[in-house]
Design an enzyme around this catalytic site. Structure first.
Site, PDB file in Angstrom:
ATOM      1  N   ASN A   4       0.827  -1.208   0.000  1.00  0.00           N
ATOM      2  CA  ASN A   4       0.000   0.000   0.000  1.00  0.00           C
ATOM      3  C   ASN A   4       0.861   1.257   0.000  1.00  0.00           C
ATOM      4  O   ASN A   4       2.054   1.213   0.314  1.00  0.00           O
ATOM      5  CB  ASN A   4      -0.891   0.013   1.257  1.00  0.00           C
ATOM      6  CG  ASN A   4      -2.092  -0.899   1.116  1.00  0.00           C
ATOM      7  OD1 ASN A   4      -2.692  -0.995   0.060  1.00  0.00           O
ATOM      8  ND2 ASN A   4      -2.436  -1.580   2.189  1.00  0.00           N
TER       9      ASN A   4
ATOM     10  N   CYS B  56      -5.587  -7.994  -3.361  1.00  0.00           N
ATOM     11  CA  CYS B  56      -5.856  -6.790  -4.160  1.00  0.00           C
ATOM     12  C   CYS B  56      -6.464  -7.278  -5.475  1.00  0.00           C
ATOM     13  O   CYS B  56      -5.734  -7.727  -6.371  1.00  0.00           O
ATOM     14  CB  CYS B  56      -4.571  -6.012  -4.399  1.00  0.00           C
ATOM     15  SG  CYS B  56      -4.831  -4.500  -5.357  1.00  0.00           S
TER      16      CYS B  56
ATOM     17  N   HIS C 223     -12.322  -6.266   5.578  1.00  0.00           N
ATOM     18  CA  HIS C 223     -13.274  -5.262   5.059  1.00  0.00           C
ATOM     19  C   HIS C 223     -14.402  -5.035   6.067  1.00  0.00           C
ATOM     20  O   HIS C 223     -14.866  -5.979   6.707  1.00  0.00           O
ATOM     21  CB  HIS C 223     -13.894  -5.746   3.745  1.00  0.00           C
ATOM     22  CG  HIS C 223     -12.927  -5.794   2.602  1.00  0.00           C
ATOM     23  ND1 HIS C 223     -12.798  -4.777   1.680  1.00  0.00           N
ATOM     24  CD2 HIS C 223     -11.998  -6.722   2.254  1.00  0.00           C
ATOM     25  CE1 HIS C 223     -11.855  -5.083   0.797  1.00  0.00           C
ATOM     26  NE2 HIS C 223     -11.345  -6.248   1.118  1.00  0.00           N
TER      27      HIS C 223
ATOM     28  N   ASN D 169     -10.410  -2.180   5.224  1.00  0.00           N
ATOM     29  CA  ASN D 169     -10.899  -1.424   4.072  1.00  0.00           C
ATOM     30  C   ASN D 169     -12.372  -1.129   4.337  1.00  0.00           C
ATOM     31  O   ASN D 169     -13.113  -2.039   4.736  1.00  0.00           O
ATOM     32  CB  ASN D 169     -10.740  -2.263   2.803  1.00  0.00           C
ATOM     33  CG  ASN D 169      -9.272  -2.570   2.505  1.00  0.00           C
ATOM     34  OD1 ASN D 169      -8.545  -1.724   2.007  1.00  0.00           O
ATOM     35  ND2 ASN D 169      -8.827  -3.770   2.849  1.00  0.00           N
TER      36      ASN D 169
ATOM     37  N   GLU E 188      -9.869   2.726   1.252  1.00  0.00           N
ATOM     38  CA  GLU E 188      -8.986   1.579   1.448  1.00  0.00           C
ATOM     39  C   GLU E 188      -8.004   1.760   2.605  1.00  0.00           C
ATOM     40  O   GLU E 188      -7.538   2.873   2.888  1.00  0.00           O
ATOM     41  CB  GLU E 188      -8.175   1.319   0.179  1.00  0.00           C
ATOM     42  CG  GLU E 188      -8.967   0.705  -0.941  1.00  0.00           C
ATOM     43  CD  GLU E 188      -8.064   0.184  -2.048  1.00  0.00           C
ATOM     44  OE1 GLU E 188      -6.896  -0.158  -1.755  1.00  0.00           O
ATOM     45  OE2 GLU E 188      -8.532   0.127  -3.198  1.00  0.00           O
TER      46      GLU E 188
ATOM     47  N   CYS F  12     -12.136  -1.032  -5.967  1.00  0.00           N
ATOM     48  CA  CYS F  12     -11.530  -1.994  -5.030  1.00  0.00           C
ATOM     49  C   CYS F  12     -12.167  -3.350  -5.309  1.00  0.00           C
ATOM     50  O   CYS F  12     -13.345  -3.553  -4.987  1.00  0.00           O
ATOM     51  CB  CYS F  12     -11.783  -1.547  -3.588  1.00  0.00           C
ATOM     52  SG  CYS F  12     -11.010  -2.631  -2.368  1.00  0.00           S
ATOM     53  N   GLY F  13     -11.396  -4.234  -5.925  1.00  0.00           N
ATOM     54  CA  GLY F  13     -11.951  -5.531  -6.331  1.00  0.00           C
ATOM     55  C   GLY F  13     -12.292  -6.410  -5.143  1.00  0.00           C
ATOM     56  O   GLY F  13     -13.357  -7.022  -5.081  1.00  0.00           O
TER      57      GLY F  13
ATOM     58  N   GLY G 174     -12.950  -5.325  -2.260  1.00  0.00           N
ATOM     59  CA  GLY G 174     -14.087  -4.665  -1.617  1.00  0.00           C
ATOM     60  C   GLY G 174     -15.400  -5.031  -2.282  1.00  0.00           C
ATOM     61  O   GLY G 174     -16.429  -5.195  -1.613  1.00  0.00           O
TER      62      GLY G 174
HETATM   63  N1  LIG Z   1      -7.432  -2.062  -4.375  1.00  0.00           N
HETATM   64  C1  LIG Z   1      -7.421  -3.424  -3.907  1.00  0.00           C
HETATM   65  C2  LIG Z   1      -7.563  -3.531  -2.432  1.00  0.00           C
HETATM   66  C3  LIG Z   1      -6.290  -3.301  -1.796  1.00  0.00           C
HETATM   67  C4  LIG Z   1      -6.482  -3.617  -0.371  1.00  0.00           C
HETATM   68  C5  LIG Z   1      -5.486  -2.909   0.484  1.00  0.00           C
HETATM   69  N2  LIG Z   1      -5.810  -1.508   0.565  1.00  0.00           N
HETATM   70  C6  LIG Z   1      -5.491  -3.522   1.866  1.00  0.00           C
HETATM   71  O1  LIG Z   1      -4.793  -3.004   2.713  1.00  0.00           O
HETATM   72  O2  LIG Z   1      -6.173  -4.542   2.057  1.00  0.00           O
HETATM   73  C7  LIG Z   1      -8.429  -4.301  -4.576  1.00  0.00           C
HETATM   74  O3  LIG Z   1      -8.723  -4.061  -5.749  1.00  0.00           O
HETATM   75  O4  LIG Z   1      -8.892  -5.278  -3.935  1.00  0.00           O
END
Ligand SMILES: N[C@H](CCC[C@H](N)C(=O)O)C(=O)O
Length: 279
Positions: free
Chosen positions: A71, A80, A163, A194, A212, A221-222, A224
């Site tokens: 990150n 991610c 999450h 997140n 995030e 955020c996939g 997410g």
């Molecule tokens: N952008 C990412 C999530 C990154 C997660 C990261 N921010 C964490 O600390 O878990 C996605 O597409 O899933």
């Protein structure tokens, strides 16, 4: 005049998945463990390239490669989704195959070609077990008794990474930049979380915005999206097994299989390539 003025440097590729953007460095033949300050510098658009995450493609034992997710604050993440699609596309193109295995801290993920610059990724088994999230103590993860302002009563979900998913009637009425960090810092999340805010549009469409962990408000955020669909089904808010999740950066398709594995299908895009230099 245009030739490089330096002979050193480390090549990178800039890619994004629904505008969730990454600096991707293949270190399989040139191992690299960047320090926190290097990660912060590279991800900062004024001192480096600018990215939501720095992604390293490393050698792996039980897959074609290992994806390390770093990150913008230098913290490593376990999952991610958008980067998984981007790295998988690079590997699919490298091998000319239609399916690859990509190892992450969340496990080995199968990724398949799903069209031109479209990738389908198995994101692993989703869990709402409090110890898997993780939470600081045993709580009802379907209705976690925390909140801030208009954000109350989230579900807690693990997609490899933690999450907190809130369901609201009007996403546009929520000040996520203010409330996101407050939720993230709640001591119920020993590894932070997140923070997703979801609005059900109909049985198979959800609007989602994610603040995030370690990256702040991103365009997509996939993981997410997987968390939001899993939580919506767990709460009985939708009966659909396949849901379109509309993020600020675009749409991603999420399917929750009977074995609780989340399958995510979405696009990847190239931006540019370059060289990373020591300052
Ligand atoms: N952008 C990412 C999530 C990154 C997660 C990261 N921010 C964490 O600390 O878990 C996605 O597409 O899933």
């Amino acid at each position: 005049m245009t030739e490089s003025v330096r002979r050193d440097g480390r090549p990178f590729i800039k890619m994004h998945g629904l505008r969730n953007h990454f600096v991707i460095v293949d270190v399989r033949n040139d191992a690299w463990s960047p320090a926190v300050e290097e990660i912060v510098r590279i991800c900062d658009v004024q001192t480096g390239v600018g990215a939501d995450q720095l992604i390293l493609i490393e050698q792996a034992d039980s897959a074609l490669a290992f994806m390390r997710i770093l990150n913008t604050d230098g913290r490593e993440a376990e999952a991610c989704g958008n980067a998984t699609r981007c790295v998988a596309w690079l590997l699919l193109e490298e091998t000319g195959s239609d399916s690859v295995l990509l190892e992450t801290r969340a496990g080995v993920l199968r990724c398949d070609r799903a069209g031109d610059q479209q990738v389908r990724c198995e994101m692993g088994k989703v869990s709402m077990d409090w110890q898997r999230i993780p939470l600081a103590a045993a709580e009802d993860t379907l209705h976690l008794g925390i909140g801030a302002g208009e954000l109350q009563d989230p579900a807690a979900v693990n997609v490899g990474n933690p999450h907190a998913v809130f369901f609201v009637d009007d996403l546009d009425a929520i000040d996520i930049r203010t409330l996101g960090p407050v939720i993230q810092q709640n001591p119920v999340f020993p590894q932070q979380a997140n923070v997703g805010i979801a609005q059900l549009l109909n049985n198979d469409r959800i609007r989602l915005v994610v603040f995030e962990r370690g990256a702040g408000l991103t365009m997509a955020c996939g993981s997410g999206a997987c968390a939001a669909v899993f939580a919506a089904r767990a709460r009985g808010l939708t009966t659909a097994a396949q849901v379109t999740v509309s993020l600020p950066g675009g749409d991603v398709q999420i399917e929750i299989r009977d074995d609780d594995v989340a399958v995510m299908t979405g696009p990847v895009a190239f931006s540019f390539a370059g060289m990373l230099y020591e300052p």
